[in-house]
Write an enzyme that holds these catalytic residues in place. Structure first.
Site: not given
Length: 424
Positions: A324, A339, A360
């Site tokens: 993104h 995560y 990222h």
């Protein structure tokens, strides 16, 4: 510790520590009950529209004007670096101090953006402390959004106490006096200081009436006053400088209050997560808990976004957050768990920063696993990550750039992404 709250969000609230301490039918009577002083605290311009007009009436033992002269404290302040690079960055957890350090002294400024003097933007701090505060404090620059990562805090405010543990957040609005005590030996976490429009619930749009954070789950403290005399100090953050004044009494002496400008807490485990049931990972905007608006409709000065335990259900689709590039700037923290886009080296208490248009996404290991995983309903469990997202670029400080706990090898997590292109 005994919970001492009342629930609700965005409505008028009231609380009294003594029966009939709140005047009936008149906010500022000629003589308030119990010989109290009447004081109004305004968190918005007097002429703000009704829906955004924030103010509370306080009935207190001493008026807030009763203190000595403020003098500047000599403190080391870390300045933003001159030229902010677009490089993606990550930090490990902030180490605990070796000497006695309270909540305010334990703040480490990591980044800021916008313009404090013109009430836009925000700042990001990490905190690590091992001692309760002996002084009292208020912030004239902005509101504090506190996200504990380790250890329980007992926050004594003018409006009453808030006990705060990891998986919960607290918001202390601008100007409200408070003191932080530790429930254990030490505590650590994150703070976002919001300079602009106060945080509020986001609009729900097509989601409808039921989703995200529910107003009834926000909790406000009940009135609980201190009646202490002695030699104390009241500290203040004003125009990014710390000041301190002597005071002969505890400023947490509000016996009763009513209004819609008050500190509050929220349990993040009560967040009603909306997730995909068909394909494609949804944008992080559906995880917004609180938002501070900018002058541009639909563009946030600050969004507080949370990634909690949830079910992942999708067909023929890549599960983790996709690669993104974004017009918004994202600072991420991890309270506990792993995560789902970074399976290694992103530890609880750690942080990452991806500024405007800096690419990222999942690390190489996560990408490979997600690309070959069997697609079936999957529980993303025992995780609590969050994001401070802003339309303004985060400028890191010299302390953040030179921190020993900064991970200078962060970019390596993507270097094993191989070229799989096959035109045949």
């Amino acid at each position: 510790m005994e919970k001492n709250y009342q629930s609700g969000f965005g409505n008028h609230h009231s609380s009294e520590a003594l029966t009939n301490a709140l005047p009936q039918g008149q906010n500022s009577p000629q003589k308030a009950p119990y010989g109290l002083y009447t004081e109004q605290l305004s968190g918005a311009a007097f002429t703000s529209p009704r829906h955004s007009n924030l103010h509370s009436w306080l009935y207190r033992i001493h008026p807030s004007v009763l203190h000595g002269e403020f003098k500047a404290l000599k403190t080391k302040t870390s300045q933003p670096i001159k030229h902010m690079p677009p490089t993606q960055m990550r930090w490990g957890p902030l180490p605990y101090p070796k000497k006695s350090t309270d909540f305010i002294c334990g703040l480490v400024k990591l980044a800021n953006n916008g313009d404090l003097k013109n009430h836009r933007g925000a700042a990001i701090y990490l905190y690590a402390c091992n001692q309760s505060m002996s002084t009292y404090f208020y912030n004239a620059d902005g509101e504090f959004l506190i996200v504990p990562q380790e250890g329980q805090l007992y926050i004594k405010t003018e409006f009453g106490p808030i006990d705060l543990k990891p998986s919960e957040i607290a918001v202390i609005p601008r100007g409200i006096k408070f003191q932080v005590e530790l429930a254990g030996k030490q505590a650590r976490g994150y703070i976002c200081e919001n300079f602009a429009a106060p945080l509020r619930l986001p609009e729900l749009g097509p989601i409808g009436a039921n989703g995200l954070a529910n107003p009834r789950d926000f909790q406000y403290p009940r009135a609980c006053y201190e009646q202490k005399q002695g030699d104390f100090y009241l500290s203040c953050k004003f125009l990014d400088q710390l000041w301190q004044a002597p005071i002969k009494h505890s400023p947490l002496d509000v016996v009763a209050w009513h209004g819609n400008y008050a500190p509050y807490k929220y349990d993040l485990t009560r967040f009603n997560t909306i997730n995909t049931v068909s394909f494609d990972h949804p944008d992080p905007s559906i995880f917004t808990v609180l938002t501070s608006s900018s002058n541009t409709p639909g563009v946030a000065n600050l969004d507080f976004v949370v990634f909690p335990e949830r079910w992942m259900v999708a067909e023929h689709s890549f599960r983790p957050p996709y690669f993104h590039r974004n017009i918004m700037s994202e600072f991420m923290g991890l309270v506990h768990g792993v995560y789902d886009a970074k399976t290694s080296d992103f530890a609880p208490g750690g942080s990452s920063l991806h500024n405007c248009m800096s690419a990222h996404g999942p690390d190489a290991v996560t990408y490979q696993k997600a690309s070959t995983a069997t697609l079936k309903p999957q529980k993303c469990g025992e995780i609590l990550a969050f994001m401070f997202e802003s339309c303004y670029v985060w400028h890191i400080t010299e302390d953040a750039l030179n921190a020993k706990f900064r991970q200078h090898d962060y970019l390596n997590c993507w270097q094993d992404l191989k070229t799989n292109f096959n035109p045949v």
